[in-house]
Design an enzyme around this catalytic site. Structure first.
Site, short mmCIF file in Angstrom:
data_model
loop_
_atom_site.label_atom_id
_atom_site.label_comp_id
_atom_site.label_asym_id
_atom_site.label_seq_id
_atom_site.Cartn_x
_atom_site.Cartn_y
_atom_site.Cartn_z
N TYR A 118 1.36 -1.24 -11.32
CA TYR A 118 0.76 -1.04 -10.01
C TYR A 118 1.39 -1.99 -9.00
O TYR A 118 1.81 -3.10 -9.35
CB TYR A 118 -0.75 -1.24 -10.08
CG TYR A 118 -1.49 -0.09 -10.75
CD1 TYR A 118 -2.07 0.92 -9.99
CD2 TYR A 118 -1.60 -0.03 -12.13
CE1 TYR A 118 -2.74 1.98 -10.61
CE2 TYR A 118 -2.27 1.02 -12.75
CZ TYR A 118 -2.84 2.02 -11.98
OH TYR A 118 -3.50 3.06 -12.60
N GLU A 119 1.40 -1.56 -7.75
CA GLU A 119 2.08 -2.30 -6.68
C GLU A 119 1.55 -3.71 -6.49
O GLU A 119 2.26 -4.60 -6.01
CB GLU A 119 1.92 -1.50 -5.39
CG GLU A 119 2.69 -2.01 -4.21
CD GLU A 119 2.51 -1.13 -3.00
OE1 GLU A 119 2.70 -1.64 -1.87
OE2 GLU A 119 2.18 0.07 -3.15
N SER A 120 0.32 -3.95 -6.90
CA SER A 120 -0.28 -5.27 -6.73
C SER A 120 0.29 -6.32 -7.68
O SER A 120 -0.05 -7.50 -7.59
CB SER A 120 -1.79 -5.18 -6.95
OG SER A 120 -2.08 -4.52 -8.17
N GLY A 121 1.17 -5.91 -8.59
CA GLY A 121 1.79 -6.86 -9.51
C GLY A 121 1.26 -6.80 -10.91
O GLY A 121 1.58 -7.67 -11.74
#
Length: 256
Positions: free
Chosen positions: A52-55
């Site tokens: 996911y883009e949040s890491g």
């Protein structure tokens, strides 16, 4: 819309989940892509690596996340890294196999709009959530899978704004723009499956969902749709797939 014991949205989500292969790394967008990716991990691809883009790398949520910042992603991830590291080390160098995206508009070459509808950028009729990491996902993943409901409003001759480049204006444009990834190979809708033609790069109808006709797909497309010489019909959802999908969707309602 309902066909038999399942809805068109359920058929679309199951078909999208089936596209994801075990053992691959998948960069997941929130919404329909996340639902399909988590369905795949809970059924045929338990070792699918969700990013996911949040890491959050290797997230294993036991419910559908409400956003990329949902704590369940960090709590269940193999590792949590910074957002710049996700993009600079994992995505841009081509280390992620599949990017899984949604769209507000899509054209025949798989270009995606999630920015504005109508008017111009400064004064649109509708301002959408915007790009987020989607342009980089579309540019750099080994391949891109798009999941979107199909209508003439969504499948447009020309997108109002190119948020994420598919194949640009046709063959050669990705190379000209220096894009590393393979582009939008597959588009799954509530009517069927389209795949990019290897020569023309144009999205071509290759598979119908049960009960759907080619004419119906044409009527829901804002350009003269390319159709494969042989169009197959996909298998309906199994009882297991439906049960798991409905249980996942129920967790989102509870979390909300």
């Amino acid at each position: 819309m309902s066909t038999g014991d399942y809805t068109a949205d359920e058929m679309m989500t199951v078909a999208a989940a089936r596209q994801l292969r075990a053992g691959t790394a998948c960069f997941v967008g929130i919404g329909l892509p996340s639902t399909a990716a988590n369905l795949a991990r809970a059924t045929h691809a338990p070792d699918l690596v969700l990013i996911y883009e949040s890491g959050c790398l290797g997230a294993k949520p036991d419910r559908l996340p409400l956003s990329i910042g949902d704590g369940v992603l960090a709590d269940t991830a193999d590792a949590v890294i910074s957002v710049p590291e996700v993009f600079n080390y994992w995505l841009q160098p081509g280390r992620i196999d599949v990017g899984f995206l949604g769209a507000a508009q899509l054209d025949r070459y798989g270009n995606i709009n999630t920015t504005v509808i109508g008017g111009d950028y400064t004064d649109p009729k509708v301002r959408l959530p915007g790009a987020g990491g989607a342009p980089e996902i579309a540019a750099s993943c080994g391949e891109v899978v798009v999941i979107v409901r199909q209508s003439q409003r969504t499948f447009t001759e020309r997108v109002d704004f190119v948020t994420s480049v598919g194949y640009g204006g046709g063959p050669g444009d990705r190379a000209r723009l220096g894009l590393r990834g393979g582009g939008p190979r597959t588009v799954i809708t509530d009517l069927g499956v389209l795949e990019a033609d290897p020569d023309s790069c144009e999205l071509t109808l290759t598979r119908l969902h049960p009960g759907v006709t080619v004419e119906r797909v044409r009527e829901a497309t804002g350009w003269p749709l390319a159709v494969a010489d042989e169009v197959s019909t996909g298998e309906p959802p199994t009882a297991e797939e439906l049960a798991v999908l409905r249980a996942l969707e129920a967790t989102m309602r509870t979390a909300a």
